[in-house]
Design an enzyme around this catalytic site. Structure first.
Site, PDB file in Angstrom:
ATOM      1  N   ASP A  25       0.838  -1.207   0.000  1.00  0.00           N
ATOM      2  CA  ASP A  25       0.000   0.000   0.000  1.00  0.00           C
ATOM      3  C   ASP A  25       0.873   1.257   0.000  1.00  0.00           C
ATOM      4  O   ASP A  25       0.698   2.147  -0.827  1.00  0.00           O
ATOM      5  CB  ASP A  25      -0.909   0.011   1.240  1.00  0.00           C
ATOM      6  CG  ASP A  25      -1.604  -1.329   1.431  1.00  0.00           C
ATOM      7  OD1 ASP A  25      -2.460  -1.656   0.615  1.00  0.00           O
ATOM      8  OD2 ASP A  25      -1.252  -2.052   2.394  1.00  0.00           O
ATOM      9  N   GLU A 281       2.198  -6.726  -5.088  1.00  0.00           N
ATOM     10  CA  GLU A 281       1.800  -5.920  -6.237  1.00  0.00           C
ATOM     11  C   GLU A 281       2.968  -5.126  -6.806  1.00  0.00           C
ATOM     12  O   GLU A 281       3.318  -5.252  -7.976  1.00  0.00           O
ATOM     13  CB  GLU A 281       0.684  -4.964  -5.806  1.00  0.00           C
ATOM     14  CG  GLU A 281       0.200  -4.103  -6.905  1.00  0.00           C
ATOM     15  CD  GLU A 281      -1.221  -3.620  -6.701  1.00  0.00           C
ATOM     16  OE1 GLU A 281      -1.524  -2.550  -7.204  1.00  0.00           O
ATOM     17  OE2 GLU A 281      -2.040  -4.303  -6.059  1.00  0.00           O
TER      18      GLU A 281
HETATM   19  O1  TRH Z   1       4.646  -6.080   0.793  1.00  0.00           O
HETATM   20  P1  TRH Z   1       3.737  -6.726  -0.157  1.00  0.00           P
HETATM   21  O2  TRH Z   1       3.423  -8.112   0.111  1.00  0.00           O
HETATM   22  O3  TRH Z   1       2.417  -5.883  -0.264  1.00  0.00           O
HETATM   23  C1  TRH Z   1       1.142  -6.452  -0.418  1.00  0.00           C
HETATM   24  C2  TRH Z   1       0.567  -6.232  -1.755  1.00  0.00           C
HETATM   25  O4  TRH Z   1       0.520  -4.873  -2.106  1.00  0.00           O
HETATM   26  C3  TRH Z   1      -0.827  -6.770  -1.794  1.00  0.00           C
HETATM   27  O5  TRH Z   1      -1.389  -6.600  -3.060  1.00  0.00           O
HETATM   28  C4  TRH Z   1      -1.619  -6.067  -0.760  1.00  0.00           C
HETATM   29  O6  TRH Z   1      -2.906  -6.518  -0.757  1.00  0.00           O
HETATM   30  C5  TRH Z   1      -0.970  -6.294   0.568  1.00  0.00           C
HETATM   31  O7  TRH Z   1       0.372  -5.836   0.538  1.00  0.00           O
HETATM   32  C6  TRH Z   1      -1.695  -5.566   1.637  1.00  0.00           C
HETATM   33  O8  TRH Z   1       4.385  -6.684  -1.620  1.00  0.00           O
HETATM   34  P2  TRH Z   1       4.635  -5.489  -2.650  1.00  0.00           P
HETATM   35  O9  TRH Z   1       3.350  -4.981  -3.198  1.00  0.00           O
HETATM   36  O10 TRH Z   1       5.599  -5.980  -3.599  1.00  0.00           O
HETATM   37  O11 TRH Z   1       5.282  -4.322  -1.799  1.00  0.00           O
HETATM   38  C7  TRH Z   1       6.589  -4.355  -1.354  1.00  0.00           C
HETATM   39  C8  TRH Z   1       7.199  -2.975  -1.456  1.00  0.00           C
HETATM   40  O12 TRH Z   1       8.430  -2.953  -0.758  1.00  0.00           O
HETATM   41  C9  TRH Z   1       7.504  -2.566  -2.883  1.00  0.00           C
HETATM   42  O13 TRH Z   1       7.227  -1.199  -3.056  1.00  0.00           O
HETATM   43  C10 TRH Z   1       8.994  -2.796  -3.006  1.00  0.00           C
HETATM   44  C11 TRH Z   1       9.442  -2.434  -1.611  1.00  0.00           C
HETATM   45  N1  TRH Z   1      10.722  -2.975  -1.185  1.00  0.00           N
HETATM   46  C12 TRH Z   1      11.719  -2.075  -0.849  1.00  0.00           C
HETATM   47  O14 TRH Z   1      11.539  -0.848  -0.988  1.00  0.00           O
HETATM   48  N2  TRH Z   1      12.892  -2.573  -0.397  1.00  0.00           N
HETATM   49  C13 TRH Z   1      13.137  -3.903  -0.259  1.00  0.00           C
HETATM   50  O15 TRH Z   1      14.234  -4.288   0.176  1.00  0.00           O
HETATM   51  C14 TRH Z   1      12.094  -4.813  -0.619  1.00  0.00           C
HETATM   52  C15 TRH Z   1      12.330  -6.297  -0.501  1.00  0.00           C
HETATM   53  C16 TRH Z   1      10.908  -4.303  -1.066  1.00  0.00           C
END
Ligand code: TRH
Length: 385
Positions: A25, A281
């Site tokens: 989010d 996402e």
């Molecule tokens: O963290 P998530 O599992 O988020 C999820 C999804 O958005 C899902 O659709 C939603 O319903 C749920 O949350 C509530 O995975 P996502 O979407 O990939 O988000 C991870 C974020 O973290 C992304 O913006 C990338 C960031 N990130 C970093 O900035 N640094 C890091 O080292 C890593 C591993 C990720």
């Protein structure tokens, strides 16, 4: 507190984000807010209810203060006792979050009501095209609209910053830049190894995948950012308390735990890797922009509705692959999302590596040929005016 940026901004946008769980989010809204400021010259306030989750990907965030400027974005803590403010010209409620009632009243009291949109979750399902841009509910006389990201024409597209693919290509063509970047994260790539990043939820299938990687004739250097999958990694290694910096070797597999880095660094990590396991996402989309083969761990939903989303994406993603490559990658993704044994699926996938690598590039370019999500939002506003 950082200073108010000197920008001649005319239009004001408010983005509201509740952190349900994980980082998706805030990941999506932070990325969008920055892009609207940097590329569209807008004045953006990002209202976030949980600044600690935000701090993980933007360490400059001061979690103790209610108002601060970060990279040109006005970041506001969305507290339970939301105080009245003037409503913006455009209001985005991310992922169907419920706006504070005083804010909804402020929207209704504007001389010209704002454009109010719900930025929805990403899905490749067919119905998204029919629903994108449709009116949703009204609050008093203020109309809300659905805005759906997506992979096809007729949707709102995907978040993609201007010049992203050029930057990626330059970086991927520069081994020295990659080496320096990895070294900054404490990574010394095992010579001759394939580099794999692993960002996933808990997964019972991981042990069999790690078995396959350890037994592979090509060495693997597996990079695991701190997070939910670490427990499964620990079990496979027979260790506990893995933290960032830990490196462990089992046969052909080197496992290295990484700290959670800022979003831009995570992008570069994906660009360095030969294969990226991603989740949710935003990381899912970023892995597509990396132009490398990927494995998606979809966010699990009630009544397994996420499996429909998984199949909808797979249908699109594999349609131009040869039959055997299609079966291999689909089998791998399905097994991963069911927490099943990965060994055979991984081996089949490896057999089609060159085709899958080429396909990842083609898919990336095809997706990048459509307007990006921030531009589509701005266009939606222009059309609405
Ligand atoms: O963290 P998530 O599992 O988020 C999820 C999804 O958005 C899902 O659709 C939603 O319903 C749920 O949350 C509530 O995975 P996502 O979407 O990939 O988000 C991870 C974020 O973290 C992304 O913006 C990338 C960031 N990130 C970093 O900035 N640094 C890091 O080292 C890593 C591993 C990720």
């Amino acid at each position: 507190m950082s200073e108010l940026p000197q920008m001649k901004k005319t239009r004001r946008w408010d983005i509201f984000c509740t952190v349900v769980d994980n980082y998706g989010d805030i990941g999506v809204t932070w990325r969008l807010a920055r892009q609207l400021v940097a590329e569209h010259g807008l004045a953006v306030r990002l209202w976030v209810d949980d600044l600690r989750a935000f701090e993980r990907m933007c360490p400059e965030i001061d979690t103790r203060i209610d108002q601060q400027w970060q990279q040109g974005v006005e970041v506001r803590h969305w507290s339970a006792d939301f105080q009245p403010v003037e409503a913006a010209d455009v209001v985005i409620a991310a992922f169907a979050c419920q706006l504070p009632s005083v804010y909804m009243d402020a929207m209704a009291e504007r001389e010209k009501p704002p454009l109010w949109m719900n930025l929805d979750y990403l899905s490749a399902e067919d119905w998204v095209i029919g629903c994108h841009g449709l009116p949703s509910v009204k609050y008093r006389h203020v109309q809300k609209f659905f805005f759906f990201p997506g992979f096809r024409q007729g949707t709102g597209g995907l978040l993609r910053e201007g010049g992203l693919l050029d930057r990626r290509q330059q970086f991927q063509e520069d081994p020295e830049a990659q080496r320096a970047f990895l070294q900054g994260l404490g990574i010394d790539r095992v010579p001759g190894s394939q580099l794999i990043s692993l960002f996933a939820y808990e997964n019972a299938g991981l042990a069999s995948w790690m078995d396959a990687l350890a037994g592979d004739s090509t060495p693997t250097h597996l990079l695991v950012p701190e997070g939910r999958i670490l427990g499964d990694v620990e079990r496979w290694l027979g260790l506990s308390d893995l933290t960032a910096g830990a490196v462990h070797v089992r046969d052909g597999l080197t496992v290295q735990v990484l700290p959670f880095v800022r979003q831009d660094e995570y992008d570069r990590l994906l660009w360095c890797c030969d294969f990226n396991a991603v989740r949710g996402e935003d990381s899912f989309v970023r892995a597509q922009w990396a132009g490398r083969p990927l494995l998606w761990h979809i966010y699990q939903q009630e009544e397994d509705v996420h499996l429909d989303k998984l199949e909808a994406f797979l249908t699109l993603y594999v349609k131009d692959l040869s039959e055997p490559a299609r079966e291999a990658i689909s089998g791998l993704w399905r097994a991963w999302n069911a927490g099943e044994k990965m060994t055979d699926h991984w081996q089949s996938t490896r057999k089609h590596w060159p085709e899958l690598q080429k396909h990842a590039q083609t898919w990336c370019l095809e997706q990048a040929s459509r307007p990006d999500l921030a531009a589509a939002l701005v266009q939606f506003y222009v059309n609405w005016l």
